[in-house]
Enzyme design. Structure first.
Site, mmCIF file in Angstrom:
data_model
loop_
_atom_site.group_PDB
_atom_site.id
_atom_site.type_symbol
_atom_site.label_atom_id
_atom_site.label_comp_id
_atom_site.label_asym_id
_atom_site.label_seq_id
_atom_site.Cartn_x
_atom_site.Cartn_y
_atom_site.Cartn_z
ATOM 1 N N THR A 73 -11.620 5.304 -3.142
ATOM 2 C CA THR A 73 -11.192 3.851 -2.828
ATOM 3 C C THR A 73 -11.639 2.900 -2.540
ATOM 4 O O THR A 73 -12.764 1.651 -3.026
ATOM 5 C CB THR A 73 -9.869 2.808 -3.041
ATOM 6 O OG1 THR A 73 -8.463 3.878 -3.677
ATOM 7 C CG2 THR A 73 -9.418 1.864 -3.443
ATOM 8 N N ASN A 152 -8.710 11.170 -13.559
ATOM 9 C CA ASN A 152 -7.569 11.948 -13.269
ATOM 10 C C ASN A 152 -6.694 12.247 -14.464
ATOM 11 O O ASN A 152 -5.753 13.510 -14.510
ATOM 12 C CB ASN A 152 -7.359 10.319 -12.418
ATOM 13 C CG ASN A 152 -7.575 9.664 -12.856
ATOM 14 O OD1 ASN A 152 -8.085 8.760 -13.160
ATOM 15 N ND2 ASN A 152 -6.103 8.570 -12.489
ATOM 16 N N GLN A 180 -12.250 13.299 -9.349
ATOM 17 C CA GLN A 180 -11.413 14.261 -9.238
ATOM 18 C C GLN A 180 -11.814 15.568 -9.826
ATOM 19 O O GLN A 180 -11.824 16.853 -9.620
ATOM 20 C CB GLN A 180 -10.933 13.840 -10.646
ATOM 21 C CG GLN A 180 -9.450 12.567 -10.401
ATOM 22 C CD GLN A 180 -8.310 13.777 -9.755
ATOM 23 O OE1 GLN A 180 -8.089 14.836 -9.615
ATOM 24 N NE2 GLN A 180 -7.467 12.975 -9.137
ATOM 25 N N HIS A 202 -8.979 14.467 -0.030
ATOM 26 C CA HIS A 202 -7.177 15.219 -0.011
ATOM 27 C C HIS A 202 -7.366 15.763 -1.478
ATOM 28 O O HIS A 202 -6.180 16.495 -2.045
ATOM 29 C CB HIS A 202 -6.533 14.161 -0.616
ATOM 30 C CG HIS A 202 -6.245 12.542 -0.935
ATOM 31 N ND1 HIS A 202 -5.419 12.660 -2.340
ATOM 32 C CD2 HIS A 202 -7.105 11.857 -1.246
ATOM 33 C CE1 HIS A 202 -5.739 11.508 -2.258
ATOM 34 N NE2 HIS A 202 -6.717 10.957 -1.991
ATOM 35 N N THR A 238 -14.740 3.331 13.831
ATOM 36 C CA THR A 238 -15.254 4.713 14.312
ATOM 37 C C THR A 238 -14.865 5.546 13.823
ATOM 38 O O THR A 238 -13.699 5.444 13.066
ATOM 39 C CB THR A 238 -14.166 4.812 16.164
ATOM 40 O OG1 THR A 238 -14.409 3.677 16.413
ATOM 41 C CG2 THR A 238 -14.201 5.729 16.626
ATOM 42 N N CYS A 325 -0.039 7.370 -9.657
ATOM 43 C CA CYS A 325 0.043 5.789 -9.008
ATOM 44 C C CYS A 325 0.683 4.564 -10.170
ATOM 45 O O CYS A 325 1.667 3.954 -9.440
ATOM 46 C CB CYS A 325 -0.899 5.038 -9.716
ATOM 47 S SG CYS A 325 -3.315 6.134 -8.745
HETATM 48 N N1 PLP Z 1 -10.754 7.958 -8.420
HETATM 49 C C1 PLP Z 1 -9.971 8.794 -8.751
HETATM 50 C C2 PLP Z 1 -10.070 9.391 -10.365
HETATM 51 C C3 PLP Z 1 -8.643 9.636 -8.566
HETATM 52 O O1 PLP Z 1 -8.067 11.050 -9.739
HETATM 53 C C4 PLP Z 1 -8.145 8.857 -7.194
HETATM 54 C C5 PLP Z 1 -7.265 9.391 -7.147
HETATM 55 O O2 PLP Z 1 -5.608 9.433 -7.703
HETATM 56 C C6 PLP Z 1 -8.748 8.138 -6.293
HETATM 57 C C7 PLP Z 1 -9.826 7.675 -7.164
HETATM 58 C C8 PLP Z 1 -8.416 7.270 -5.088
HETATM 59 O O3 PLP Z 1 -8.623 8.535 -4.831
HETATM 60 P P1 PLP Z 1 -8.129 7.429 -3.206
HETATM 61 O O4 PLP Z 1 -6.464 7.915 -2.684
HETATM 62 O O5 PLP Z 1 -8.528 8.915 -1.901
HETATM 63 O O6 PLP Z 1 -8.062 6.033 -2.493
#
Ligand code: PLP
Length: 379
Positions: A73, A152, A180, A202, A238, A325
């Site tokens: 993000t 996603n 993704q 992650h 940092t 989400c």
């Molecule tokens: N972009 C996509 C396509 C995602 O699936 C996700 C997480 O679900 C994100 C961005 C956001 O990732 P983060 O949680 O590392 O900010």
């Protein structure tokens, strides 16, 4: 009774054992601040340096083109708002799509509030963006095109290289959210022809709270977060050294094992799909039948809600409704709505995403539980 089978790898992945091993020294003895010039600092700096090399190698980038961030993000916010801040006095138009993650859509909507022109492209029934549609709306004052590499919720993969060519031929920059796709399919910044690309640790067996942004050399980008000069001033603060070391280890594994893991993911996903389709007439596949992430199966179960189905199967399966989400409500997924899904199809959708640890036993148990839950609640 064993834990439910985890089929939510698009929400997040466990940390791989090798990744944890790579992180531990930076949580124990190598605790220096990487900006410090003494030996403690230099050891931490070396850890970041090694990780940067691995991430660059995975993406086909130069080392100095990788900036570590707190998540995908943050990477996408910095990319979109940073380019806009750099080019805002000359260009004030951005193009994105209706199925972007909020990490991209929200900064674009913020720009619209600030007076920018934002074009949000629609997708076809499989979730694909037609490059011709980009060609039709792009203008001389388009600063940036931001289209995700893979979605996603449904896994549809976009024709990024073609879209990037169109963007560049009109003098616009190209960003892609590869959160993704990385670790599941080839992600090569040169083959894609992108100027900016975001990833999240992650989603490919590194810990949460670390990501990276690829910024092609000479790309105009202004500071969004201001502070000291960490990460070339693009992401001051940092560095999270243990998490970055983990991201580097995960990038190495992703690069070395990509072909084998893609094949394994596809096999597990297709087996699961086959079992479900055999037992449930009218099961609908959401997304593109072929141009799709090898691990993602988004299916609509007829005559039930995905929520009721997952509740009935929760002792055996942990999966997601559309996107993690939005799992608190039965509102229709924006992605499925953009595909033109009916309300029934959207409410009946379940996202089943497999990972490298998924086994045929897991698939058999999950399929059996979903079929039994469906038989119980469907009338
Ligand atoms: N972009 C996509 C396509 C995602 O699936 C996700 C997480 O679900 C994100 C961005 C956001 O990732 P983060 O949680 O590392 O900010």
């Amino acid at each position: 009774m064993s834990d439910p089978v985890y089929l939510d790898y698009n929400a997040t992945t466990p940390v791989a054992p090798e990744v944890l091993e790579a992180m531990l020294p930076y949580l124990r003895e190598v605790y220096g601040n990487p900006s410090s010039s003494h030996v403690y600092g230099r050891s931490a700096y070396d850890g970041i340096d090694r990780a940067r090399k691995e991430v660059a190698k995975l993406l086909g980038a130069h080392v100095e083109e990788i900036v570590f961030t707190g998540c995908a993000t943050e990477a996408s916010n910095i990319a979109i708002l940073g380019v806009m801040r750099a080019l805002g006095s000359i260009k004030r138009h951005v193009i994105t799509s209706a199925i972007e993650h909020p990490a991209v859509l929200q900064p674009c909507l913020r720009l619209r509030e600030d007076g920018w022109d934002v074009t949000i492209l629609s997708v076809d029934q499989t979730g694909r963006i037609d490059p011709e549609a980009v060609a039709r709306v792009i203008r001389a004052d388009t600063a940036l095109v931001s289209i995700m590499q893979a979605n996603n919720e449904i896994g549809t993969v976009q024709p990024i290289a073609e879209i990037a060519r169109i963007a560049h031929s009109h003098g616009a920059l190209m960003h892609t959210d590869a959160a993704q796709s990385v670790g599941k399919i080839v992600v090569d910044v040169k083959a894609l022809g992108v100027d900016l690309l975001s990833i999240a640790g992650h989603k490919f067996y590194a810990p949460k709270g670390v990501g990276a942004l690829y910024i092609r050399k000479n790309t105009p980008i202004a500071s969004v977060i201001v502070g000291a000069d960490h990460e070339r001033g693009v992401r001051p603060g940092t560095e999270n050294v243990p998490a970055i070391a983990g991201l580097g280890a995960a990038a190495k594994i992703a690069r070395e094992r990509l072909a084998a893991s893609t094949a394994h993911l596809r096999q597990m996903r297709d087996l699961l799909h086959h079992r479900l389709a055999e037992a449930i007439p009218g099961l609908i596949l959401n997304g593109h039948p072929e141009l799709r992430l090898p691990n993602t199966l988004n299916v609509s179960f007829p005559g039930v809600t995905g929520r009721a189905l997952l509740e009935a199967a929760e002792a055996d399966v942990a999966a997601s409704l559309g996107s993690a989400c939005h799992s608190e409500s039965d509102t229709v997924s924006g992605v499925l709505a953009a595909l033109g899904a009916t309300i029934e199809q959207a409410l009946g959708a379940v996202r089943l995403s497999v990972g490298t640890p998924t086994t045929t036993r897991d698939v058999a148990r999950a399929a059996k539980a979903l079929i039994a839950a469906y038989a119980k609640i469907h009338r």
